[in-house]
Write an enzyme that holds these catalytic residues in place. Structure first.
Site, short mmCIF file in Angstrom:
data_model
loop_
_atom_site.label_atom_id
_atom_site.label_comp_id
_atom_site.label_asym_id
_atom_site.label_seq_id
_atom_site.Cartn_x
_atom_site.Cartn_y
_atom_site.Cartn_z
NE ARG A 362 -3.85 -2.26 2.16
CZ ARG A 362 -3.72 -3.35 2.90
NH1 ARG A 362 -2.72 -3.39 3.78
NH2 ARG A 362 -4.53 -4.37 2.79
CB VAL A 363 4.18 2.21 0.99
CG1 VAL A 363 5.16 3.35 0.79
CG2 VAL A 363 3.59 2.26 2.38
#
Length: 502
Positions: A362-363
């Site tokens: 998710r980064v």
């Protein structure tokens, strides 16, 4: 009797403090399975360390009106009903400091490698509050794992929490250990914490890091399967405290927790033995909070606090690939993404056996090196399309030449994403491999030749394009001139490797 002796005795009696002292003591009511039920000690606090007559330690896990559920940190041999228990007024603390690096210790900091006790800088509690939002900074710096499939498709950042999840014996620990080994050329301090693992498994991990990595910047915290449940329970919290010492001083730390499924099972065991109410899958209701307060301690600190970071790679085990089980579901919702390992891929020889369809970071691209992002931007989409096309054409012939070419390119993509253990790639090597694949330089190579190409690549680049290796490694950028020079070196190497497969 001599007068001098009488005078000395009189002086000592007069100097003695004969004022009454008040001491609270408890008594062991029952002991077994690493749990002692203690009566008395009305002023005991939650998580307070209790000391038994024989010297063993434990901590108060459950406080009830008439008893304390004490989790033992040592073997219960010699503890019997009726033994005296003393409160210490202290919570569990562990040693921290530079002296721990290169050592193998238990969760209390006691040496397991045969050496002297580490000369710790200080002692810190195992339970510490996570940094507040205002004390954190954006996660923007990459963590190079040395694994092309991770760095190119699911980039990790310093301060991120990325779950490694999969069935038993699918290479979960291997991904964590290879990431630790890849930090030998970085400034990251690495902590590996083993929870409930077999001694042989832990020994293999330590030996691998010592042979291929930088053990002088690594710390191993071990609570084995034969150790007391209390030691296994505090292990990840103690390891986080040891790692936070470096983060709080502006350094960067990486912690691999192997694994939280066994930690959850230990928590469930302790909860059931101390009479806490079971819930879903017999886990107590606080299991989510237990792991969330642990993993929230990872993060990137703001520049005002030194800019240090703590990156967490927790490992979890599934059964038959069931990601919807209670503990894996909890951990997926807590972390910033997951690397899912598939048993079918593993047994088919695809290692690391990363399932690109269910894995996510998710980064992701926010931390990926610009040079790598530039050449691998469509790699995940291309690979996913190849897998779907391969499945579609598995039971029928392929007549279209374009489809055959796409399948051939996908096969080379799969071979490139497969990587042997302890063979970490530099960022520039990953850029070069992705560029060679993107430009079709590997299309003429057979499978053994692709493996030989990857093995020869680092030394070839150092010899043929040293300026580009230095520039890309320093700036993490890939400009037009460096790209052209890199392509020329790659084209020459591919030509050397081409020819009849051995």
């Amino acid at each position: 009797m001599s007068s001098s002796w009488l005078e000395e005795t009189r002086r000592r009696v007069e100097a003695a403090d004969l004022t009454p002292e008040r001491e609270e003591i408890g008594r062991v009511e029952r002991v077994g399975d690493g749990i002692a039920l203690v009566s008395g000690l009305p002023r005991a606090r939650l998580s307070e360390v209790l000391r038994f007559d024989k010297g063993q330690l434990g901590f108060a896990q459950v406080l009830e009106a008439d008893r304390i559920g004490c989790v033992l940190l040592d073997d219960d041999t010699g503890i019997e009903a009726g033994d005296v228990v003393h409160g210490t007024g202290e919570v569990v603390r562990v040693p921290v400091g530079e002296a721990l690096l290169g050592r193998v210790v238990d969760p209390l900091g006691r040496p397991l490698d045969g050496g002297e006790a580490p000369a710790a800088t200080g002692r810190a509690p195992i339970e510490r509050p996570a940094p507040s939002i205002i004390d954190r900074a954006l996660v923007t710096e990459p963590v190079q794992t040395g694994l092309l499939v991770v760095d190119a498709l699911f980039a990790l950042g310093r301060g991120q929490r990325e779950l490694i999840v999969g069935d038993r014996t699918t290479g979960k620990t291997a991904v964590g250990v290879d990431t630790i080994i890849a930090q030998q050329a970085s400034d990251m301090v690495c902590v590996y914490v083993a929870i409930g693992q077999k001694s042989a498994t832990v020994a293999r991990v330590i030996d691998a890091v010592r042979r291929h990595g930088a053990p002088e910047r690594c710390l191993f915290v071990v609570a084995g399967a034969a150790d007391a449940p209390g030691l296994q329970w505090i292990a990840p919290f103690a390891a986080f405290t040891m790692a936070e010492y470096f983060r709080d001083r502006g350094q960067h730390a990486l912690i691999v927790v192997d694994d939280l499924t066994k930690h959850a099972a230990t928590h469930r065991e302790i909860a059931l033995l101390t009479g806490q109410s079971p819930g879903r899958e017999a886990f107590p209701g606080d299991i989510f909070y237990l792991h969330s307060r642990l993993l929230e301690r990872a993060g990137k600190l703001s520049p005002e606090l030194g800019g240090g970071s703590l990156t967490a790679l927790p490992i979890a085990e599934t059964e038959a690939g069931n990601l919807s089980a209670y503990v894996p579901t909890n951990l997926i919702s807590i972390t910033d993404g997951q690397i899912v390992l598939d048993a079918g891929l593993f047994h088919a020889g695809q290692k690391p056996a990363v399932d690109v369809g269910t894995s996510v970071s998710r980064v992701g691209g926010k931390t990926q090196a610009p040079a790598l992002r530039q050449v691998s931007g469509t790699l995940r989409l291309d690979y996913t399309q190849f897998l779907e096309l391969e499945s579609f054409t598995r039971f029928g012939g392929v007549s279209d030449n374009r489809v055959r070419m796409q399948l051939a390119r996908g096969e080379r993509m799969r071979l490139l994403l497969s990587q042997p253990r302890f063979a970490a790639l530099r960022m520039v090597d990953e850029v070069a491999l992705a560029l060679a694949l993107r430009e079709g330089l590997l299309d003429a190579l057979a499978a053994p030749q692709i493996a030989a190409f990857r093995q020869a690549l680092p030394a070839w680049l150092d010899a043929q394009a040293p300026a580009q290796v230095e520039a890309i490694g320093r700036t993490r950028q890939l400009d037009a001139a460096n790209r052209a020079a890199l392509l020329a070196a790659l084209r020459t190497l591919a030509g050397r490797q081409a020819g009849p497969a051995p």
